[in-house]
Design a protein around this motif. Structure first.
Motif, mmCIF file in Angstrom:
data_model
loop_
_atom_site.group_PDB
_atom_site.id
_atom_site.type_symbol
_atom_site.label_atom_id
_atom_site.label_comp_id
_atom_site.label_asym_id
_atom_site.label_seq_id
_atom_site.Cartn_x
_atom_site.Cartn_y
_atom_site.Cartn_z
ATOM 1 N N THR A 181 87.612 -58.675 34.537
ATOM 2 C CA THR A 181 86.376 -58.363 33.837
ATOM 3 C C THR A 181 86.042 -56.908 34.103
ATOM 4 O O THR A 181 86.654 -56.259 34.947
ATOM 5 N N CYS A 182 85.083 -56.425 33.420
ATOM 6 C CA CYS A 182 84.663 -55.044 33.612
ATOM 7 C C CYS A 182 84.159 -54.852 35.047
ATOM 8 O O CYS A 182 84.484 -53.874 35.706
ATOM 9 N N TYR A 183 83.409 -55.816 35.531
ATOM 10 C CA TYR A 183 82.853 -55.746 36.884
ATOM 11 C C TYR A 183 83.963 -55.763 37.938
ATOM 12 O O TYR A 183 83.944 -54.969 38.877
ATOM 13 N N SER A 184 84.955 -56.647 37.779
ATOM 14 C CA SER A 184 86.025 -56.708 38.767
ATOM 15 C C SER A 184 86.883 -55.445 38.724
ATOM 16 O O SER A 184 87.365 -54.980 39.755
ATOM 17 N N LYS A 185 87.063 -54.874 37.548
ATOM 18 C CA LYS A 185 87.805 -53.614 37.423
ATOM 19 C C LYS A 185 87.074 -52.487 38.154
ATOM 20 O O LYS A 185 87.689 -51.690 38.867
ATOM 21 N N VAL A 186 85.766 -52.417 37.990
ATOM 22 C CA VAL A 186 84.971 -51.385 38.658
ATOM 23 C C VAL A 186 85.020 -51.574 40.171
ATOM 24 O O VAL A 186 85.170 -50.604 40.920
ATOM 25 N N LEU A 208 88.502 -40.813 39.554
ATOM 26 C CA LEU A 208 87.057 -40.839 39.770
ATOM 27 C C LEU A 208 86.311 -40.608 38.465
ATOM 28 O O LEU A 208 85.301 -41.263 38.192
ATOM 29 N N ARG A 209 86.814 -39.702 37.633
ATOM 30 C CA ARG A 209 86.196 -39.473 36.321
ATOM 31 C C ARG A 209 86.324 -40.714 35.439
ATOM 32 O O ARG A 209 85.384 -41.089 34.741
ATOM 33 N N GLN A 210 87.484 -41.387 35.484
ATOM 34 C CA GLN A 210 87.661 -42.616 34.712
ATOM 35 C C GLN A 210 86.681 -43.688 35.170
ATOM 36 O O GLN A 210 86.079 -44.383 34.348
ATOM 37 N N LEU A 211 86.519 -43.826 36.476
ATOM 38 C CA LEU A 211 85.573 -44.802 37.018
ATOM 39 C C LEU A 211 84.154 -44.470 36.567
ATOM 40 O O LEU A 211 83.393 -45.358 36.187
ATOM 41 N N PHE A 212 83.806 -43.198 36.599
ATOM 42 C CA PHE A 212 82.477 -42.770 36.165
ATOM 43 C C PHE A 212 82.251 -43.137 34.693
ATOM 44 O O PHE A 212 81.201 -43.669 34.330
ATOM 45 N N ILE A 213 83.247 -42.892 33.855
ATOM 46 C CA ILE A 213 83.116 -43.204 32.421
ATOM 47 C C ILE A 213 83.033 -44.707 32.205
ATOM 48 O O ILE A 213 82.216 -45.185 31.414
ATOM 49 N N ILE A 214 83.854 -45.454 32.932
ATOM 50 C CA ILE A 214 83.816 -46.914 32.792
ATOM 51 C C ILE A 214 82.449 -47.446 33.200
ATOM 52 O O ILE A 214 81.863 -48.286 32.515
ATOM 53 N N CYS A 270 80.966 -50.396 30.940
ATOM 54 C CA CYS A 270 80.387 -51.539 31.654
ATOM 55 C C CYS A 270 78.885 -51.390 31.864
ATOM 56 O O CYS A 270 78.328 -52.002 32.763
ATOM 57 N N HIS A 271 78.261 -50.585 31.069
ATOM 58 C CA HIS A 271 76.853 -50.281 31.308
ATOM 59 C C HIS A 271 75.983 -51.537 31.394
ATOM 60 O O HIS A 271 75.133 -51.654 32.251
ATOM 61 N N GLY A 272 76.212 -52.509 30.539
ATOM 62 C CA GLY A 272 75.406 -53.728 30.548
ATOM 63 C C GLY A 272 75.844 -54.752 31.579
ATOM 64 O O GLY A 272 75.084 -55.644 31.948
ATOM 65 N N ASP A 273 77.079 -54.626 32.072
ATOM 66 C CA ASP A 273 77.608 -55.595 33.027
ATOM 67 C C ASP A 273 77.204 -55.319 34.465
ATOM 68 O O ASP A 273 77.234 -56.211 35.294
#
Length: 129
Positions: free
Chosen positions: A26-31, A102-108, A113-116
């Motif tokens: 999920t988006c959360y687990s990826k983050v 780190l930039r990819q994580l920031f964008i994600i 994943c803004h709503g997740d």
């Protein structure tokens, strides 16, 4: 006979494939996974013989995805990593990869994943451990 062998092989593999649990990330687990990797990676680069001389002045990076200050902390750290260009270690593959990841994580976190994501705490000092 060959058709029977293929059918028997297929019938034997189907239960094996279906019995193994498969959970798409999920988006959360990826983050969470990326945050853990980036935190460990930044600590490794500060200890590494090749990059320790120019990463020594960098603050410790601790990415807690539940802390609302993490976006500011990551944005600041990205700027610092990009500012290392005058130094020799900025051109090493590991430092460049840390900046890109780190930039990819920031964008994600900010767009995909803004709503997740739900920030549960607001403690900027906790990220300065």
């Amino acid at each position: 006979m060959a058709i029977f062998n293929h059918l028997l092989l297929a019938l034997g593999l189907v239960p094996l494939v279906l019995s193994s649990p498969f959970y798409p990330p999920t988006c959360y687990s990826k983050v969470l996974t990326m945050a853990r990797e980036v935190t460990q990676w930044a600590a490794h680069l500060k200890r590494d013989h090749e990059t320790s001389f120019c990463m020594a002045h960098m603050p410790d990076l601790y990415v807690d995805v539940h802390n609302s200050c993490v976006m500011y902390k990551m944005r600041t750290y990205i700027s610092l990593v990009e500012g290392l260009r005058q130094r020799r270690c900025a051109y090493t593959r590991e430092v460049r990869k840390l900046g890109v990841t780190l930039r990819q994580l920031f964008i994600i976190m900010s767009e995909k994943c803004h709503g997740d994501l739900a920030f549960k705490i607001h403690d900027c000092a906790a990220l300065e451990r």
